[in-house]
Structures are given as structure tokens and as C-alpha cells.
Design an enzyme around this catalytic site. Structure first.
Site, mmCIF file in Angstrom:
data_model
loop_
_atom_site.group_PDB
_atom_site.id
_atom_site.type_symbol
_atom_site.label_atom_id
_atom_site.label_comp_id
_atom_site.label_asym_id
_atom_site.label_seq_id
_atom_site.Cartn_x
_atom_site.Cartn_y
_atom_site.Cartn_z
ATOM 1 N N THR A 40 0.822 -1.220 0.000
ATOM 2 C CA THR A 40 0.000 0.000 0.000
ATOM 3 C C THR A 40 0.843 1.251 0.000
ATOM 4 O O THR A 40 0.468 2.270 -0.590
ATOM 5 C CB THR A 40 -0.921 0.001 1.233
ATOM 6 O OG1 THR A 40 -1.844 -1.070 1.098
ATOM 7 C CG2 THR A 40 -1.682 1.303 1.380
ATOM 8 N N TYR A 54 -8.030 0.801 -3.296
ATOM 9 C CA TYR A 54 -6.910 1.275 -4.114
ATOM 10 C C TYR A 54 -6.211 0.059 -4.684
ATOM 11 O O TYR A 54 -6.502 -1.087 -4.323
ATOM 12 C CB TYR A 54 -5.925 2.094 -3.263
ATOM 13 C CG TYR A 54 -5.446 1.310 -2.062
ATOM 14 C CD1 TYR A 54 -6.130 1.406 -0.843
ATOM 15 C CD2 TYR A 54 -4.384 0.420 -2.153
ATOM 16 C CE1 TYR A 54 -5.741 0.650 0.251
ATOM 17 C CE2 TYR A 54 -3.990 -0.343 -1.056
ATOM 18 C CZ TYR A 54 -4.675 -0.226 0.137
ATOM 19 O OH TYR A 54 -4.296 -0.982 1.212
ATOM 20 N N THR A 120 1.553 -4.386 4.166
ATOM 21 C CA THR A 120 1.365 -4.597 5.608
ATOM 22 C C THR A 120 0.858 -5.998 5.934
ATOM 23 O O THR A 120 1.009 -6.462 7.052
ATOM 24 C CB THR A 120 0.367 -3.573 6.171
ATOM 25 O OG1 THR A 120 -0.884 -3.714 5.485
ATOM 26 C CG2 THR A 120 0.899 -2.161 6.027
ATOM 27 N N ASP A 121 0.255 -6.689 4.960
ATOM 28 C CA ASP A 121 -0.375 -7.976 5.287
ATOM 29 C C ASP A 121 0.609 -9.009 5.837
ATOM 30 O O ASP A 121 0.291 -9.692 6.802
ATOM 31 C CB ASP A 121 -1.066 -8.570 4.044
ATOM 32 C CG ASP A 121 -2.361 -7.834 3.723
ATOM 33 O OD1 ASP A 121 -2.626 -6.797 4.357
ATOM 34 O OD2 ASP A 121 -3.083 -8.280 2.819
ATOM 35 N N LYS A 193 0.197 -7.255 12.621
ATOM 36 C CA LYS A 193 -0.899 -6.408 12.128
ATOM 37 C C LYS A 193 -2.172 -6.866 12.825
ATOM 38 O O LYS A 193 -2.662 -7.954 12.589
ATOM 39 C CB LYS A 193 -1.029 -6.544 10.609
ATOM 40 C CG LYS A 193 -2.115 -5.647 10.002
ATOM 41 C CD LYS A 193 -2.112 -5.740 8.480
ATOM 42 C CE LYS A 193 -3.183 -4.860 7.858
ATOM 43 N NZ LYS A 193 -3.185 -4.977 6.367
ATOM 44 N N GLU A 314 -3.134 -28.572 28.799
ATOM 45 C CA GLU A 314 -4.244 -29.504 28.494
ATOM 46 C C GLU A 314 -3.784 -30.635 27.578
ATOM 47 O O GLU A 314 -4.426 -31.661 27.467
ATOM 48 C CB GLU A 314 -5.372 -28.743 27.791
ATOM 49 C CG GLU A 314 -6.324 -28.033 28.750
ATOM 50 C CD GLU A 314 -7.560 -27.549 28.008
ATOM 51 O OE1 GLU A 314 -7.649 -26.341 27.778
ATOM 52 O OE2 GLU A 314 -8.386 -28.393 27.641
HETATM 53 N N1 DAS Z 1 -2.520 -5.911 0.302
HETATM 54 C C1 DAS Z 1 -1.730 -5.247 1.291
HETATM 55 C C2 DAS Z 1 -0.293 -5.698 1.193
HETATM 56 O O1 DAS Z 1 0.326 -5.546 0.155
HETATM 57 C C3 DAS Z 1 -1.729 -3.780 1.137
HETATM 58 C C4 DAS Z 1 -0.979 -3.149 2.273
HETATM 59 O O2 DAS Z 1 -1.620 -2.926 3.286
HETATM 60 O O3 DAS Z 1 0.214 -2.894 2.182
HETATM 61 O O4 DAS Z 1 0.191 -6.197 2.198
#
Ligand code: DAS
Length: 357
Positions: A40, A54, A120-121, A193, A314
Site C-alpha cells: 500500500t 486502491y 502490511t499484510d 498487524k 491440556e
Molecule cells: N494488500 C496489502 C499488502 O500488500 C496492502 C498493504 O496494506 O500494504 O500487504
């Protein structure tokens, strides 16, 4: 000598001095390499109102750098476009390619720090992989953004400035791979995240290490686990990463997914269990069978953020010869299991590794 030629000589000398001062000022600035992989932070939306709709991975690295002119006051930044993808599409080969490039750059005398722009994923997985396998004490900082550069109140530009500030700062050395997001500095090990559409998306269960505010880093704690130069793993010794899969635990669970992953060649399975990494009674026999066939079984939990999976609570882990992921979430447990198995770890070694990294 005429006055005119004296003045010419003086002004030439002045120009030379100014030039020398500028060059020395530039060369005195830390040298930071920016490795761009997409996400992103390189995203673009149709309008400024599109903060969550986007296309990721559109803006090239030179435009990312040009988009933050303030970078030049912090460091000499040069860019490389390693990939241009959304990070949910990262494969083990991407991890290895990126890791080997980072390790090579870290060895160069003209590199003081490295910044990686990343989706970010799976940012947390890459950051953890690098902190486990890149043997350098130079700052390596992974950064992303939750909004595309085209959006109102885009967070990418300040995140990037903060990341370069952190990578250029000598006080960041020896702290392992760092993640800078939303003014905070996290360890690549702890951070994940935790929210999917807010700018304060990245959390560490044990808290961030510090903050970056107006060009300065502020540290409040240090990493507690082995990393980088104290790691027993070395990216340069890793040729390939074994297949390790994750199965999510829930009510009405069945053993179908575990058996399917094993049939496709998984060398270990990370169980993202309920509660304390619990395993449904209808799944235990399959996991014991797969362990007997040589797969490693790692118990993580879908709820670890701020606790840890306890061995022999457990589930009789000693009797079943299973491993617990301690406080690591399932996606981090997958990374550590792959790196450990790539080095031939058996279950006892794997359990030691989970307690140390
Ligand atoms: N789809 C997500 C990624 O590329 C977009 C982001 O949040 O960066 O990890």
C-alpha cells in the site's frame, strides 16, 4: 596582481570551499538503501477519498523517494526495486531473495542502514524472518502504510521519513530488525498487524521498543530474544525453506486440512488452536499419526497476543512429542519452524529454539 584577478581568485577559492563543504556534508550523512517490494505504501487510489480502496504496488521506488524530499536532510538515500507486489502474495522464494539482498548490502561499507518498504499484510513475517537470519547489527527497518499515497491523510510519507530516520540513527544498531509504523518502533519479532483498516494497525503484545517523533528516536525498552548477530541461523546458509502450513482451530473441527497439507508434503503443521493452543479431541489422533510419520506438530494459538501457549497444560506435549510456539502467533511460528527445519532441527531442538527466539 590586479584587484580584478585577486577578486577572481578569492571567489574561485570561496566556490571551492563551499563545494567541499557541501560534498563533505553529503558524504557525512548516513547512507541508507531503500529496498522497495510493493504494498500500500506504493499504492494508488482513484481519488483522495479512497483511503481503503486502491491498487497496491503501483508507485516505483524512485517516486517513493521523490515523494519525501525531507529524506535528503536525514540521509543519503538510494533505492532498489526488489519486487512490486502486494505482500499477501509473498512466497518463501521472495523471502529468500529479499533476505540475501539485505545480507549482501549490510556487508557493504557504504551502507549504514537499510529500509524495506513492504505491504502490511505479511510485513510481520518478513521482519521476523530477517531478524532470525540476517547477521548484521546495522539497522534494518521494515515500513509500510495503511493508506495509499493518493489518499487524504496518507500515512506512508511520514512512515517512510520515520523509517529512514530510524535506519540512519546509530542508536538503532544492534536491536534486531525493526518495524516503524504510526510513529512507533517495534521489534520485527513481536509486532503483528492487529487491525486491518486503521493507521494504528500494528501492535506488539509486549509493547513497542520506542517512538520516532520529529526526526528523533526515543527508546523505552530493548529486545529480549536472540536476533541477527546472536542468531544461530544465517540466510547465506539457507538454500530453500521447507513447506510449513497453518490450520486454524475452531468448534466442530475436523482433521481434513491437517491430512491434506501432509499429503501435499508439509514438513510441519502449525496448529492455531483455541485458547491455550488446544486441540479438538477429533483432531488429536490425526496429529499423533502425522507426528509418527515425521511431521513436526507446533501448537500456537489464535489468541496469543499478550499470553503464551503452555507446554503439557491440556495437551500432553511430552507424551505426543509436540512443540509449543510459546508467545509466537501462528504466522510467526510458521517462519521460525521453517528456518529451524531448514537447519535440520528435531523436536527437542525445535522446542529450545521456540523458547529462545
Ligand atoms: N494488500 C496489502 C499488502 O500488500 C496492502 C498493504 O496494506 O500494504 O500487504
Amino acid at each position: 596582481m590586479s584587484l580584478k584577478s585577486l577578486l577572481i581568485q578569492l571567489s574561485t577559492g570561496l566556490v571551492a570551499l563551499t563545494l567541499a563543504a557541501t560534498v563533505s556534508a553529503q558524504t557525512a550523512k548516513p547512507q541508507v538503501v531503500l529496498l522497495a517490494t510493493g504494498g500500500t505504501i506504493a499504492g494508488a487510489g482513484a481519488s483522495a477519498a479512497n483511503s481503503a480502496t486502491y491498487q497496491a504496488a503501483k508507485v516505483p521506488v524512485d517516486k517513493l523517494i521523490a515523494g519525501v524530499p525531507e529524506l535528503s536532510a536525514v540521509a543519503q538515500v538510494r533505492g532498489e526495486q526488489v519486487f512490486q507486489i502486494a505482500s499477501e502474495s509473498f512466497t518463501n522464494e521472495h523471502l529468500l531473495t529479499l533476505g540475501k539482498r539485505v545480507a549482501a548490502l549490510a556487508k557493504q561499507a557504504d551502507v549504514d542502514g537499510i529500509v524495506i518498504t513492504h505491504g502490511t499484510d505479511t510485513l510481520e513475517e518478513t521482519a521476523y524472518f530477517l531478524t532470525l537470519t540476517v547477521r548484521t547489527d546495522k539497522p534494518i527497518v521494515v515500513v509500510g502504510s495503511m493508506r495509499p499515497s493518493t489518499a487524504l491523510s496518507a500515512d506512508g510519507t511520514l512512515n517512510l521519513l520515520n523509517a529512514v530516520t530510524t535506519a540512519a540513527d546509530k542508536s538503532s544498531r544492534g536491536k534486531g530488525v525493526l518495524v516503524v509504523m504510526n510513529d512507533e518502533i517495534h521489534t520485527g519479532r513481536d509486532v503483528s498487524k492487529s487491525i486491518n483498516i486503521r493507521t494504528e494497525a500494528f501492535k506488539s503484545p509486549w509493547g513497542p521498543l520506542g517512538m520516532v517523533v520529529e526526526g528523533k528516536t526515543y527508546w523505552f525498552r530493548a529486545p529480549a530474544k536472540r536476533h541477527t548477530t546472536e542468531s544461530e541461523f544465517d540466510i547465506e546458509q539457507i538454500g530453500a525453506l521447507p513447506q510449513v502450513d497453518i490450520v486454524y482451530g475452531s468448534g466442530n473441527a475436523s482433521d481434513t486440512a491437517y491430512r491434506a497439507f501432509a499429503a501435499k508434503g508439509a514438513k510441519a503443521i502449525v496448529h492455531a488452536g483455541t485458547g491455550n493452543g488446544s486441540v479438538s479431541g477429533q483432531v488429536v489422533p490425526a496429529l499423533r499419526e502425522l507426528r509418527a510419520q515425521g511431521l513436526q506438530i507446533v501448537r500456537s494459538a489464535r489468541v496469543v497476543g499478550g499470553g503464551f501457549v503452555l507446554r503439557n497444560a491440556e495437551q500432553p506435549d511430552d507424551q505426543y512429542d509436540w512443540v509449543v510456539a510459546h508467545d509466537l502467533n501462528p504466522q510467526k511460528a510458521r517462519i521460525l519452524t521453517m528456518v529451524a527445519l531448514a537447519k535440520g532441527a528435531d523436536s527437542k531442538t525445535l522446542q529450545r529454539i521456540f523458547m529462545a527466539y
